[in-house]
Each structure stands twice: as C-alpha cells, then as structure tokens.
Write a protein that holds these residues in place. Sequence first.
Motif, PDB file in Angstrom:
ATOM      1  N   ARG A   2       1.106   2.576  -5.597  1.00 56.00           N
ATOM      2  CA  ARG A   2       1.612   3.686  -6.415  1.00 56.00           C
ATOM      3  C   ARG A   2       2.487   3.199  -7.568  1.00 56.00           C
ATOM      4  O   ARG A   2       3.513   3.808  -7.888  1.00 56.00           O
ATOM      5  CB  ARG A   2       2.358   4.692  -5.553  1.00 56.00           C
ATOM      6  CG  ARG A   2       1.421   5.432  -4.625  1.00 56.00           C
ATOM      7  CD  ARG A   2       2.146   6.417  -3.806  1.00 56.00           C
ATOM      8  NE  ARG A   2       2.670   5.676  -2.653  1.00 56.00           N
ATOM      9  CZ  ARG A   2       3.284   6.226  -1.644  1.00 56.00           C
ATOM     10  NH1 ARG A   2       3.495   7.501  -1.624  1.00 56.00           N
ATOM     11  NH2 ARG A   2       3.698   5.498  -0.643  1.00 56.00           N
ATOM     12  N   ALA A   3       2.098   2.113  -8.181  1.00 53.77           N
ATOM     13  CA  ALA A   3       2.854   1.562  -9.306  1.00 53.77           C
ATOM     14  C   ALA A   3       2.430   2.237 -10.607  1.00 53.77           C
ATOM     15  O   ALA A   3       1.277   2.597 -10.793  1.00 53.77           O
ATOM     16  CB  ALA A   3       2.618   0.061  -9.409  1.00 53.77           C
ATOM     17  N   SER A   4       3.387   2.412 -11.493  1.00 51.66           N
ATOM     18  CA  SER A   4       3.076   2.930 -12.825  1.00 51.66           C
ATOM     19  C   SER A   4       3.164   1.824 -13.868  1.00 51.66           C
ATOM     20  O   SER A   4       2.779   2.015 -15.006  1.00 51.66           O
ATOM     21  CB  SER A   4       4.037   4.066 -13.188  1.00 51.66           C
ATOM     22  OG  SER A   4       5.370   3.590 -13.241  1.00 51.66           O
ATOM     23  N   ARG A   5       3.661   0.670 -13.449  1.00 55.20           N
ATOM     24  CA  ARG A   5       3.825  -0.443 -14.389  1.00 55.20           C
ATOM     25  C   ARG A   5       3.633  -1.752 -13.640  1.00 55.20           C
ATOM     26  O   ARG A   5       4.024  -1.902 -12.491  1.00 55.20           O
ATOM     27  CB  ARG A   5       5.217  -0.404 -14.998  1.00 55.20           C
ATOM     28  CG  ARG A   5       5.482  -1.503 -15.981  1.00 55.20           C
ATOM     29  CD  ARG A   5       6.924  -1.449 -16.488  1.00 55.20           C
ATOM     30  NE  ARG A   5       7.164  -2.601 -17.310  1.00 55.20           N
ATOM     31  CZ  ARG A   5       7.322  -2.572 -18.615  1.00 55.20           C
ATOM     32  NH1 ARG A   5       7.312  -1.420 -19.240  1.00 55.20           N
ATOM     33  NH2 ARG A   5       7.524  -3.664 -19.298  1.00 55.20           N
ATOM     34  N   ARG A  22       4.873  -8.558 -11.291  1.00 54.30           N
ATOM     35  CA  ARG A  22       5.834  -7.580 -10.750  1.00 54.30           C
ATOM     36  C   ARG A  22       5.298  -6.176 -10.975  1.00 54.30           C
ATOM     37  O   ARG A  22       4.764  -5.877 -12.045  1.00 54.30           O
ATOM     38  CB  ARG A  22       7.174  -7.661 -11.500  1.00 54.30           C
ATOM     39  CG  ARG A  22       7.971  -8.886 -11.279  1.00 54.30           C
ATOM     40  CD  ARG A  22       9.316  -8.786 -12.005  1.00 54.30           C
ATOM     41  NE  ARG A  22       9.180  -8.447 -13.407  1.00 54.30           N
ATOM     42  CZ  ARG A  22       9.262  -9.311 -14.414  1.00 54.30           C
ATOM     43  NH1 ARG A  22       9.483 -10.568 -14.184  1.00 54.30           N
ATOM     44  NH2 ARG A  22       9.133  -8.906 -15.646  1.00 54.30           N
ATOM     45  N   ASP A  23       5.487  -5.321  -9.976  1.00 51.80           N
ATOM     46  CA  ASP A  23       5.149  -3.910 -10.183  1.00 51.80           C
ATOM     47  C   ASP A  23       6.323  -3.042  -9.754  1.00 51.80           C
ATOM     48  O   ASP A  23       7.278  -3.530  -9.152  1.00 51.80           O
ATOM     49  CB  ASP A  23       3.845  -3.511  -9.475  1.00 51.80           C
ATOM     50  CG  ASP A  23       3.955  -3.427  -7.960  1.00 51.80           C
ATOM     51  OD1 ASP A  23       5.040  -3.112  -7.428  1.00 51.80           O
ATOM     52  OD2 ASP A  23       2.942  -3.664  -7.280  1.00 51.80           O
ATOM     53  N   ASP A  24       6.239  -1.773 -10.102  1.00 53.99           N
ATOM     54  CA  ASP A  24       7.316  -0.834  -9.766  1.00 53.99           C
ATOM     55  C   ASP A  24       6.866   0.154  -8.694  1.00 53.99           C
ATOM     56  O   ASP A  24       7.350   1.265  -8.623  1.00 53.99           O
ATOM     57  CB  ASP A  24       7.806  -0.096 -11.013  1.00 53.99           C
ATOM     58  CG  ASP A  24       6.743   0.796 -11.639  1.00 53.99           C
ATOM     59  OD1 ASP A  24       5.561   0.748 -11.199  1.00 53.99           O
ATOM     60  OD2 ASP A  24       7.072   1.544 -12.570  1.00 53.99           O
ATOM     61  N   GLY A  25       5.953  -0.286  -7.850  1.00 54.96           N
ATOM     62  CA  GLY A  25       5.432   0.578  -6.796  1.00 54.96           C
ATOM     63  C   GLY A  25       6.401   0.741  -5.637  1.00 54.96           C
ATOM     64  O   GLY A  25       7.591   0.451  -5.741  1.00 54.96           O
ATOM     65  N   VAL A  26       5.865   1.173  -4.515  1.00 54.46           N
ATOM     66  CA  VAL A  26       6.694   1.467  -3.348  1.00 54.46           C
ATOM     67  C   VAL A  26       7.092   0.215  -2.569  1.00 54.46           C
ATOM     68  O   VAL A  26       7.939   0.274  -1.687  1.00 54.46           O
ATOM     69  CB  VAL A  26       5.995   2.463  -2.397  1.00 54.46           C
ATOM     70  CG1 VAL A  26       5.804   3.798  -3.087  1.00 54.46           C
ATOM     71  CG2 VAL A  26       4.680   1.910  -1.882  1.00 54.46           C
ATOM     72  N   GLY A  27       6.482  -0.921  -2.869  1.00 54.00           N
ATOM     73  CA  GLY A  27       6.814  -2.154  -2.163  1.00 54.00           C
ATOM     74  C   GLY A  27       6.083  -2.259  -0.838  1.00 54.00           C
ATOM     75  O   GLY A  27       5.300  -1.393  -0.461  1.00 54.00           O
TER      76      GLY A  27
END
Length: 74
Positions: A2-5, A22-27
């Motif tokens: 669920r990353a947007s970047r 690197r992503d900004d998802g939920v991890g």
Amino acid sequence: ARASRCDVVLRTQDTQLHVEVRDDGVGVPATAVAGVGLVSLRERVAELGGRAEVICPPGGGTTVRAWLPLRSSS
C-alpha cells in the motif's frame, strides 16, 4: 505494501555499489517470516560477495539495502 511512493538510490563508494529502495507503505510486521523473494534476494547478493538488509522503521514503510562489490576493470 500500500505504498504511494518508492525511492530508488544507486551510488558507488570506493569498491562497492550501494542500492537502496524505500517505500512509504505499511511495512513488514516484526513477526513476519521472510518469503521466497527476500530470501532469494539475500542469497543472490551473498553469491556476488555483497550483503543486504531489510529495515522496517516504526513509522511505516520498508527499506531494502544492498552493498555489492564492483569489479575491477583490469
């Protein structure tokens, strides 16, 4: 995830190539078992003489880093 970047950074330092994604998802939860993709990534990096790590900061997102040896031109 669920990353947007997603950011990808490649740089050389001395005799190594450093790759970071690197992503900004939920991890990934700390209790998660590594799947085939992450296991094979680590194995392939090791076969090339490098190392890899996966980090999931408390604030979310995932960072995958690999350090690979650069071959000499000689």
